[in-house]
Scaffold this active site. Structure first.
Site, short mmCIF file in Angstrom:
data_model
loop_
_atom_site.label_atom_id
_atom_site.label_comp_id
_atom_site.label_asym_id
_atom_site.label_seq_id
_atom_site.Cartn_x
_atom_site.Cartn_y
_atom_site.Cartn_z
N ALA A 9 -74.47 -29.14 -1.18
CA ALA A 9 -73.16 -29.07 -0.55
C ALA A 9 -73.15 -29.93 0.71
O ALA A 9 -74.13 -29.98 1.44
CB ALA A 9 -72.84 -27.62 -0.17
N CYS A 10 -72.02 -30.59 0.93
CA CYS A 10 -71.83 -31.34 2.17
C CYS A 10 -70.41 -31.07 2.65
O CYS A 10 -69.57 -30.62 1.87
CB CYS A 10 -72.10 -32.83 1.99
SG CYS A 10 -70.88 -33.71 1.02
N PRO A 11 -70.12 -31.33 3.92
CA PRO A 11 -68.80 -30.99 4.46
C PRO A 11 -67.63 -31.63 3.70
O PRO A 11 -66.63 -30.97 3.44
CB PRO A 11 -68.86 -31.49 5.90
CG PRO A 11 -70.30 -31.46 6.25
CD PRO A 11 -71.02 -31.81 4.97
#
Length: 107
Positions: A9-11
């Site tokens: 997950a990344c922003p």
């Protein structure tokens, strides 16, 4: 066969999320693991880990730069890295799992 699961997950939830997942799968399979990586991207959660996936897993890699639902991994061997580390140092991340550089997750 050993089983490795994880969450990427990344922003922004666009490129890094999916590249991190692909890299972990590639290097995990290269080292003899069955691998399933959940992605928390812009389109929501994909390839969601089931209770069975979590129970059967030998280790969990969280490759994230944003909040991830962690309670479900209580008692599992877990390794936290950034999505960037998973992308650029994927083989090293898998080697850390192999070398036992995980810790039991008990928040």
């Amino acid at each position: 066969m050993k089983k490795l699961i994880g969450v990427a997950a990344c922003p922004a939830g666009i490129a890094h999320t999916y590249i991190a997942a692909e890299t972990l799968i590639k290097f995990g399979e290269k080292h003899g693991y069955e691998v399933k990586i959940e992605t928390n991207g812009a389109g929501g959660v994909e390839n969601r880990l089931t209770k069975e996936d979590i129970q059967e897993a030998d280790a969990v890699v969280i490759a994230a730069d944003t909040r991830v639902e962690l309670e479900r991994f209580r008692g599992k061997q877990i390794l936290f890295v950034s999505s960037s580390d998973a992308i650029h140092r994927g083989e090293k991340v898998i080697q850390m799992v192999i070398d036992g550089e995980t810790e039991e997750f008990n928040p």
